[in-house]
Design a protein around this motif. Sequence first.
Motif, PDB file in Angstrom:
ATOM      1  N   GLY A 109      12.525  -0.752   7.439  1.00 34.67           N
ATOM      2  CA  GLY A 109      11.564  -1.718   7.969  1.00 34.67           C
ATOM      3  C   GLY A 109      10.141  -1.226   7.812  1.00 34.67           C
ATOM      4  O   GLY A 109       9.232  -1.996   7.475  1.00 34.67           O
ATOM      5  N   ARG A 110       9.934   0.063   8.053  1.00 32.08           N
ATOM      6  CA  ARG A 110       8.590   0.654   7.867  1.00 32.08           C
ATOM      7  C   ARG A 110       8.158   0.572   6.402  1.00 32.08           C
ATOM      8  O   ARG A 110       7.012   0.261   6.099  1.00 32.08           O
ATOM      9  CB  ARG A 110       8.571   2.102   8.333  1.00 32.08           C
ATOM     10  CG  ARG A 110       8.693   2.249   9.817  1.00 32.08           C
ATOM     11  CD  ARG A 110       8.518   3.697  10.283  1.00 32.08           C
ATOM     12  NE  ARG A 110       8.988   3.826  11.639  1.00 32.08           N
ATOM     13  CZ  ARG A 110       8.372   3.349  12.707  1.00 32.08           C
ATOM     14  NH1 ARG A 110       7.242   2.711  12.564  1.00 32.08           N
ATOM     15  NH2 ARG A 110       8.889   3.508  13.917  1.00 32.08           N
ATOM     16  N   ARG A 111       9.087   0.816   5.499  1.00 32.00           N
ATOM     17  CA  ARG A 111       8.759   0.730   4.067  1.00 32.00           C
ATOM     18  C   ARG A 111       8.409  -0.703   3.671  1.00 32.00           C
ATOM     19  O   ARG A 111       7.459  -0.928   2.914  1.00 32.00           O
ATOM     20  CB  ARG A 111       9.923   1.250   3.223  1.00 32.00           C
ATOM     21  CG  ARG A 111      10.036   2.768   3.229  1.00 32.00           C
ATOM     22  CD  ARG A 111      10.990   3.286   2.154  1.00 32.00           C
ATOM     23  NE  ARG A 111      12.324   2.707   2.239  1.00 32.00           N
ATOM     24  CZ  ARG A 111      13.331   3.196   2.964  1.00 32.00           C
ATOM     25  NH1 ARG A 111      13.147   4.292   3.677  1.00 32.00           N
ATOM     26  NH2 ARG A 111      14.514   2.601   2.967  1.00 32.00           N
ATOM     27  N   LEU A 112       9.160  -1.670   4.192  1.00 33.79           N
ATOM     28  CA  LEU A 112       8.873  -3.078   3.894  1.00 33.79           C
ATOM     29  C   LEU A 112       7.472  -3.438   4.403  1.00 33.79           C
ATOM     30  O   LEU A 112       6.688  -4.065   3.686  1.00 33.79           O
ATOM     31  CB  LEU A 112       9.919  -3.983   4.534  1.00 33.79           C
ATOM     32  CG  LEU A 112       9.787  -5.465   4.187  1.00 33.79           C
ATOM     33  CD1 LEU A 112      11.157  -6.096   4.040  1.00 33.79           C
ATOM     34  CD2 LEU A 112       8.980  -6.217   5.205  1.00 33.79           C
ATOM     35  N   LEU A 113       7.154  -3.040   5.619  1.00 30.68           N
ATOM     36  CA  LEU A 113       5.826  -3.341   6.166  1.00 30.68           C
ATOM     37  C   LEU A 113       4.728  -2.658   5.350  1.00 30.68           C
ATOM     38  O   LEU A 113       3.674  -3.261   5.108  1.00 30.68           O
ATOM     39  CB  LEU A 113       5.746  -2.917   7.634  1.00 30.68           C
ATOM     40  CG  LEU A 113       6.551  -3.773   8.598  1.00 30.68           C
ATOM     41  CD1 LEU A 113       6.535  -3.160   9.996  1.00 30.68           C
ATOM     42  CD2 LEU A 113       6.039  -5.199   8.625  1.00 30.68           C
ATOM     43  N   ALA A 114       4.969  -1.443   4.919  1.00 32.79           N
ATOM     44  CA  ALA A 114       3.972  -0.739   4.101  1.00 32.79           C
ATOM     45  C   ALA A 114       3.771  -1.458   2.766  1.00 32.79           C
ATOM     46  O   ALA A 114       2.639  -1.598   2.290  1.00 32.79           O
ATOM     47  CB  ALA A 114       4.402   0.707   3.876  1.00 32.79           C
ATOM     48  N   ARG A 115       4.864  -1.929   2.172  1.00 27.69           N
ATOM     49  CA  ARG A 115       4.780  -2.613   0.881  1.00 27.69           C
ATOM     50  C   ARG A 115       4.002  -3.928   0.994  1.00 27.69           C
ATOM     51  O   ARG A 115       3.293  -4.323   0.066  1.00 27.69           O
ATOM     52  CB  ARG A 115       6.189  -2.868   0.346  1.00 27.69           C
ATOM     53  CG  ARG A 115       6.191  -3.522  -1.032  1.00 27.69           C
ATOM     54  CD  ARG A 115       7.576  -3.648  -1.642  1.00 27.69           C
ATOM     55  NE  ARG A 115       8.497  -4.302  -0.752  1.00 27.69           N
ATOM     56  CZ  ARG A 115       9.725  -3.859  -0.465  1.00 27.69           C
ATOM     57  NH1 ARG A 115      10.180  -2.773  -1.026  1.00 27.69           N
ATOM     58  NH2 ARG A 115      10.504  -4.518   0.357  1.00 27.69           N
ATOM     59  N   TYR A 116       4.108  -4.617   2.136  1.00 26.62           N
ATOM     60  CA  TYR A 116       3.452  -5.912   2.294  1.00 26.62           C
ATOM     61  C   TYR A 116       2.158  -5.867   3.103  1.00 26.62           C
ATOM     62  O   TYR A 116       1.538  -6.910   3.321  1.00 26.62           O
ATOM     63  CB  TYR A 116       4.440  -6.925   2.892  1.00 26.62           C
ATOM     64  CG  TYR A 116       5.418  -7.385   1.850  1.00 26.62           C
ATOM     65  CD1 TYR A 116       5.093  -8.421   0.978  1.00 26.62           C
ATOM     66  CD2 TYR A 116       6.635  -6.747   1.676  1.00 26.62           C
ATOM     67  CE1 TYR A 116       5.966  -8.825  -0.015  1.00 26.62           C
ATOM     68  CE2 TYR A 116       7.519  -7.140   0.682  1.00 26.62           C
ATOM     69  CZ  TYR A 116       7.178  -8.173  -0.157  1.00 26.62           C
ATOM     70  OH  TYR A 116       8.044  -8.552  -1.148  1.00 26.62           O
ATOM     71  N   ALA A 117       1.733  -4.689   3.512  1.00 26.30           N
ATOM     72  CA  ALA A 117       0.505  -4.585   4.312  1.00 26.30           C
ATOM     73  C   ALA A 117      -0.711  -5.110   3.551  1.00 26.30           C
ATOM     74  O   ALA A 117      -1.483  -5.918   4.081  1.00 26.30           O
ATOM     75  CB  ALA A 117       0.278  -3.140   4.755  1.00 26.30           C
ATOM     76  N   GLU A 118      -0.876  -4.694   2.320  1.00 25.49           N
ATOM     77  CA  GLU A 118      -2.043  -5.134   1.547  1.00 25.49           C
ATOM     78  C   GLU A 118      -1.973  -6.615   1.176  1.00 25.49           C
ATOM     79  O   GLU A 118      -2.965  -7.332   1.354  1.00 25.49           O
ATOM     80  CB  GLU A 118      -2.228  -4.261   0.298  1.00 25.49           C
ATOM     81  CG  GLU A 118      -3.496  -4.571  -0.467  1.00 25.49           C
ATOM     82  CD  GLU A 118      -4.759  -4.569   0.382  1.00 25.49           C
ATOM     83  OE1 GLU A 118      -5.614  -5.462   0.172  1.00 25.49           O
ATOM     84  OE2 GLU A 118      -4.908  -3.704   1.253  1.00 25.49           O
ATOM     85  N   PRO A 119      -0.840  -7.123   0.694  1.00 22.16           N
ATOM     86  CA  PRO A 119      -0.778  -8.566   0.433  1.00 22.16           C
ATOM     87  C   PRO A 119      -1.023  -9.413   1.688  1.00 22.16           C
ATOM     88  O   PRO A 119      -1.685 -10.454   1.622  1.00 22.16           O
ATOM     89  CB  PRO A 119       0.635  -8.780  -0.117  1.00 22.16           C
ATOM     90  CG  PRO A 119       1.027  -7.451  -0.679  1.00 22.16           C
ATOM     91  CD  PRO A 119       0.358  -6.431   0.196  1.00 22.16           C
TER      92      PRO A 119
END
Length: 151
Positions: A109-119
């Motif tokens: 979940g943390r990785r998913l949030l990190a991946r979509y933080a900038e978009p």
Amino acid sequence: MTETGPSATADGVETSPSLLYLLKRTELVVRARLEELLKPAGVTALQYTALTVLERRDGVSAAQLARDSFVTAQSMADMVRALETRGLVRREPNPRNGREKVILLAEAGRRLLARYAEPARALEDRMVHDLAAADVERFRDYLKSAHRSLS
């Protein structure tokens, strides 16, 4: 009602769209854009919201997560099951109350949030691109104030 300005009533009086209407219209378009953005990840805007809540405040009950994520307890129960199945969250016994479980953000979940933080930030920037930085902060303060007034 026009996109950019007031509209006229039957008697010719100009009126502006209500704030409630404008807020709902904005919420719906934000949600649609967020759904488009998150589609490749296989999560919904509501699931993403729940994950961001856990990112800020990990280890909460399902009831608290539901309140903070703007969904019903039943919807949250279904959502937690789906997120847990995907390995995005995990449930553990509450250290203060062994009968209750708390929901925690899993590493995936943390990785998913990190991946979509900038978009997600870019979507927010797009929403306020016509505003000066000071106006964005005022807008944020106005929204917080409106929420406090109704809570």
